[in-house]
Design a protein around this motif. Structure first.
Motif, PDB file in Angstrom:
ATOM      1  N   GLY A  10       0.820  -1.208   0.000  1.00 30.06           N
ATOM      2  CA  GLY A  10       0.000   0.000   0.000  1.00 30.06           C
ATOM      3  C   GLY A  10       0.853   1.256   0.000  1.00 30.06           C
ATOM      4  O   GLY A  10       0.558   2.225  -0.709  1.00 30.06           O
ATOM      5  N   CYS A  11       1.922   1.249   0.757  1.00 30.78           N
ATOM      6  CA  CYS A  11       2.850   2.385   0.802  1.00 30.78           C
ATOM      7  C   CYS A  11       3.486   2.607  -0.563  1.00 30.78           C
ATOM      8  O   CYS A  11       3.549   3.746  -1.055  1.00 30.78           O
ATOM      9  N   HIS A  20       0.903   3.991  -3.012  1.00 32.66           N
ATOM     10  CA  HIS A  20       0.621   5.391  -2.656  1.00 32.66           C
ATOM     11  C   HIS A  20       1.709   6.310  -3.209  1.00 32.66           C
ATOM     12  O   HIS A  20       1.416   7.331  -3.843  1.00 32.66           O
ATOM     13  N   GLU A  21       2.970   5.959  -3.003  1.00 28.45           N
ATOM     14  CA  GLU A  21       4.068   6.793  -3.514  1.00 28.45           C
ATOM     15  C   GLU A  21       4.086   6.806  -5.042  1.00 28.45           C
ATOM     16  O   GLU A  21       4.365   7.838  -5.658  1.00 28.45           O
ATOM     17  N   HIS A  65       1.780   9.383  -6.349  1.00 25.59           N
ATOM     18  CA  HIS A  65       2.376  10.726  -6.358  1.00 25.59           C
ATOM     19  C   HIS A  65       3.145  10.958  -7.663  1.00 25.59           C
ATOM     20  O   HIS A  65       3.095  12.053  -8.224  1.00 25.59           O
ATOM     21  N   GLU A  88      -2.186  14.365  -1.275  1.00 23.50           N
ATOM     22  CA  GLU A  88      -2.146  13.186  -0.388  1.00 23.50           C
ATOM     23  C   GLU A  88      -3.470  12.425  -0.431  1.00 23.50           C
ATOM     24  O   GLU A  88      -3.495  11.206  -0.517  1.00 23.50           O
ATOM     25  N   ALA A 105      -3.762  10.699  -3.841  1.00 30.50           N
ATOM     26  CA  ALA A 105      -2.841   9.558  -3.918  1.00 30.50           C
ATOM     27  C   ALA A 105      -3.369   8.388  -3.085  1.00 30.50           C
ATOM     28  O   ALA A 105      -3.325   7.234  -3.526  1.00 30.50           O
ATOM     29  N   SER A 106      -3.880   8.678  -1.906  1.00 30.35           N
ATOM     30  CA  SER A 106      -4.428   7.620  -1.046  1.00 30.35           C
ATOM     31  C   SER A 106      -5.649   6.961  -1.678  1.00 30.35           C
ATOM     32  O   SER A 106      -5.766   5.734  -1.701  1.00 30.35           O
ATOM     33  N   THR A 107      -6.549   7.773  -2.201  1.00 23.99           N
ATOM     34  CA  THR A 107      -7.771   7.238  -2.803  1.00 23.99           C
ATOM     35  C   THR A 107      -7.456   6.367  -4.017  1.00 23.99           C
ATOM     36  O   THR A 107      -7.996   5.269  -4.160  1.00 23.99           O
ATOM     37  N   ALA A 109      -4.590   4.872  -4.688  1.00 27.30           N
ATOM     38  CA  ALA A 109      -3.866   3.676  -4.239  1.00 27.30           C
ATOM     39  C   ALA A 109      -4.844   2.634  -3.715  1.00 27.30           C
ATOM     40  O   ALA A 109      -4.749   1.448  -4.070  1.00 27.30           O
ATOM     41  N   TRP A 110      -5.788   3.060  -2.879  1.00 22.91           N
ATOM     42  CA  TRP A 110      -6.789   2.116  -2.350  1.00 22.91           C
ATOM     43  C   TRP A 110      -7.582   1.475  -3.486  1.00 22.91           C
ATOM     44  O   TRP A 110      -7.844   0.277  -3.464  1.00 22.91           O
TER      45      TRP A 110
END
Length: 123
Positions: free
Chosen positions: A81-82, A85-86, A89, A106, A109-111, A113-114
């Protein structure tokens, strides 16, 4: 298991390889940096950050850095997940204006990635 920067590097490399085609990152010049300690994030030392991305989107180049002391505390799923997420970006950085804060990027990127992780059955 004892902390091993070499083992963390191996874990991160495997995840990067798994996601490179999915996210079309093969079209970018991406360097992965493995740091045994805090990362410099947007000009400030951040002891809690497990990863950060420095993106030069105009030239499709980026450096994704990982604090291997922090990644060692993560499960494989959390580390994946990390990484994703990166990687997000890398793909969206150009949308941030120079004076913008990082909050919207942020969140985006989180949304994303999920969503990608869920689509691949990771989460």
């Amino acid at each position: 298991m004892a902390y091993s920067p070499k083992a963390e590097k191996k874990r991160i490399r495997k995840i990067a390889k798994d996601w490179q085609d999915v996210l079309a990152l093969y079209e970018w010049e991406i360097t992965t940096e493995y740091v045994d300690g805090p990362l410099l994030v947007d000009g400030a030392l951040n002891r809690d950050a497990a990863g950060c991305a420095k993106v030069n989107w105009q030239y499709r180049s980026a450096t994704i850095s990982f604090n291997t002391q922090e990644t060692a505390k993560m499960s494989d799923v959390e580390l994946e997940g990390c990484y994703v997420h990166e990687a997000m970006h890398v793909l969206i950085r150009e949308m941030r204006e120079p004076d913008d804060d990082l909050k919207h990027e942020e969140r985006t990127a989180s949304t994303l990635a999920w969503a990608f992780l869920r689509a691949r059955g990771v989460r």
